[in-house]
Motif scaffolding. Structure first.
Motif, PDB file in Angstrom:
ATOM      1  N   LEU B 309       0.843  -1.187   0.000  1.00 35.56           N
ATOM      2  CA  LEU B 309       0.000   0.000   0.000  1.00 35.56           C
ATOM      3  C   LEU B 309       0.877   1.236   0.000  1.00 35.56           C
ATOM      4  O   LEU B 309       1.905   1.264   0.670  1.00 35.56           O
ATOM      5  N   GLY B 310       0.453   2.240  -0.717  1.00 35.32           N
ATOM      6  CA  GLY B 310       1.151   3.516  -0.660  1.00 35.32           C
ATOM      7  C   GLY B 310       2.192   3.692  -1.745  1.00 35.32           C
ATOM      8  O   GLY B 310       2.087   3.103  -2.815  1.00 35.32           O
ATOM      9  N   TRP B 311       3.158   4.515  -1.429  1.00 30.52           N
ATOM     10  CA  TRP B 311       4.114   4.958  -2.432  1.00 30.52           C
ATOM     11  C   TRP B 311       5.536   4.633  -1.999  1.00 30.52           C
ATOM     12  O   TRP B 311       5.805   4.458  -0.812  1.00 30.52           O
ATOM     13  N   THR B 312       6.438   4.575  -2.955  1.00 31.38           N
ATOM     14  CA  THR B 312       7.832   4.336  -2.633  1.00 31.38           C
ATOM     15  C   THR B 312       8.705   5.354  -3.357  1.00 31.38           C
ATOM     16  O   THR B 312       8.257   5.981  -4.315  1.00 31.38           O
ATOM     17  N   VAL B 313       9.923   5.489  -2.888  1.00 35.31           N
ATOM     18  CA  VAL B 313      10.833   6.485  -3.452  1.00 35.31           C
ATOM     19  C   VAL B 313      11.492   5.931  -4.710  1.00 35.31           C
ATOM     20  O   VAL B 313      11.740   4.737  -4.815  1.00 35.31           O
TER      21      VAL B 313
END
Lengths: 139, 343
Positions: B309-313
């Motif tokens: 879930l969510g975002w990564t760099v």
């Protein structure tokens, strides 16, 4: 027109460089007056982030359009659409256009697209770009 | 600074292990239809018997990870003093990673070429600049607290309170020394900077979805709310030793966190939005081990995770490393400080 979506699509697998794909599509929007003089385009960074390409690629496309007189680039303020006077028609440009069109038609005919489809596509594009003026004028 | 206690609260860590394992268990269903274990596949593959078998084996691994994590948390791995909780979390995560990498490896033969097309909507504008001010404001507050502390050292309470109970009263104090006072501020400042970095990044450096069907899919907006809420809470914590009552803010932040979490569960990926998510516009080769996104040619600093879930760099960007270092360094110092107090 001002509030409708203005979506550009690029194909990283195409033989056409990405910066040209971007410039071509924005130019088509400018010709169709989807952007009005004084309106700002999204920043180079924003377009690059949304397309997933390098900043330099989008910056190159914007520079090309600025050189053609469509945009004014101001450091830190992005790209602004400027009103552009249409240059006087040039026989060489017209010949080059005609040649490119013939090459394109030959390519799509070789790919199996029928003349009827090509004709209807032409009419659709002309209508989208020039409205009624596009039919039967321009000679 | 609840973590001083939490570090030794194995039931809390056990809950963390269980929540993490539950999410990891559900993760294969939350991925987009064209992706399986971070690999681009034909949408039909996700409905195949082969995929079902891979998922079954992966989930067995997750169950083993949860069981191992709980065992470690409750002391089965020998005396770990105060570290049984974090060790349990690490053990669970390592086993999850192994299960994921194994599932990814067996999915690889079914990989297809990721689409080369990309889209952007030129009619969408940048978020209003006031949002950037909202992100930066807590950091300015903390700078003001730091300045006040420096110029009014004699007014700082001694002993210095560093932990508050749920009743709003301090229940842990340390001697008023520059190391203790500035250590706490450094820790909170690092944490707030990290949260601000993510909040700003989601706003201005993250890819946005294109297409009418995604207008309701405001995943990034919710993440921004979560990170901003947490950032304000951390910044407000820095004012506690000065005697300011932050309980009204705590309530607001709790409401934001609760609403955001509910939204994520009910309307977000769990609510079926995953199936409508567009292509993430990232090439397969850029996903190292299926988890780390490394693409120097992509201007986006944050991209949506393919598995999770969510975002990564985007680790392919130099500024990502610089900013991460800037945010993580104070955290490391702060953690060392907390450890020194805890010992």
């Amino acid at each position: 027109m001002g509030t409708s979506k203005k979506i550009i699509k690029i194909d990283l697998g195409s033989s056409v460089p990405v910066y040209r794909q971007i410039a071509d599509q924005i130019r088509a929007m400018l010709v169709a007056r989807e952007f009005n003089p004084g309106e700002r385009l999204p920043t180079v960074r924003r377009v690059a982030v949304d397309l997933g390409v390098n900043h330099n690629t989008v910056a190159e496309a914007y520079r090309n359009l600025a050189e053609e007189g469509w945009l004014s680039l101001e450091r830190g303020r992005g790209a602004m659409v400027v009103s552009r006077s249409t240059p006087a028609p040039n026989p060489r440009t017209r010949n080059a256009f005609s040649q490119r069109l013939r090459n394109l038609i030959a390519q799509v005919r070789a790919a199996g697209i029928s003349p009827q489809v090509i004709r209807s596509e032409f009419e659709e594009v002309a209508t989208a770009l020039f409205g009624r003026e596009g039919k039967g004028s321009g000679r | 600074m609840i973590w001083l206690n939490v570090l030794h609260m194995n039931p809390v860590w056990s809950l963390v292990v269980l929540v993490a394992a539950s999410l990891e268990y559900l993760m294969p269903e939350l991925s987009r239809p064209g992706v399986a274990f971070s690999v681009t596949v034909a949408p039909e593959f996700r409905c195949s018997v082969r995929h079902a078998n891979i998922v079954r084996h992966y989930r067995r691994g997750i169950l083993v990870s949860a069981f191992t994590g709980l065992m470690v948390a409750f002391g089965a791995a020998g005396p770990l003093n105060g570290w049984a909780g974090p060790a349990a979390f690490c053990a669970q995560y390592v086993i999850f990673l192994l299960a994921f990498l194994l599932a990814r490896r067996v999915t690889m033969p079914n990989r297809i070429a990721a689409p080369d097309t990309r889209e952007a909507d030129l009619s969408r504008r940048e978020p209003p600049a006031v949002l950037a001010v909202l992100v930066i404001a807590p950091l300015l507050t903390m700078a003001a607290v730091l300045f006040w502390t420096y110029s009014n050292w004699q007014q700082i309470p001694d002993p210095y309170p560093i932990h508050w109970g749920f009743d709003g009263q301090p229940d842990l104090w340390v001697e008023r020394t520059p190391m203790h006072v500035y250590g706490v501020l450094g820790l909170l400042g690092g944490l707030a900077a990290l949260l601000a970095f993510f909040g700003y990044g989601f706003l201005f450096w993250a890819r946005r979805n294109v297409g009418a069907q995604h207008t309701r899919y405001s995943f990034p907006a919710i993440w921004i709310a979560l990170f901003l809420g947490a950032e304000y809470f951390v910044a407000a914590s820095a004012t506690l030793p000065l005697g300011l009552d932050i309980r009204p803010l705590e309530l607001i932040v709790l409401a934001i966190l609760a609403a955001s979490s509910l939204y994520l569960i009910v309307i977000g990926p769990v609510g079926g939005q995953a199936a409508r998510r567009p292509d993430d516009q990232t090439p397969d080769d850029a996903w190292k081990f299926g988890i780390f996104y490394f693409n120097p040619q992509d201007a986006a600093l944050f991209v949506e995770k393919r598995f999770g879930l969510g975002w990564t760099v985007n680790f392919g960007q130099t500024r990502a490393w610089i900013l991460i270092a800037m945010a993580v360094a104070p955290l490391g110092v702060g953690f060392a400080f907390v450890m020194s107090i805890a010992s």
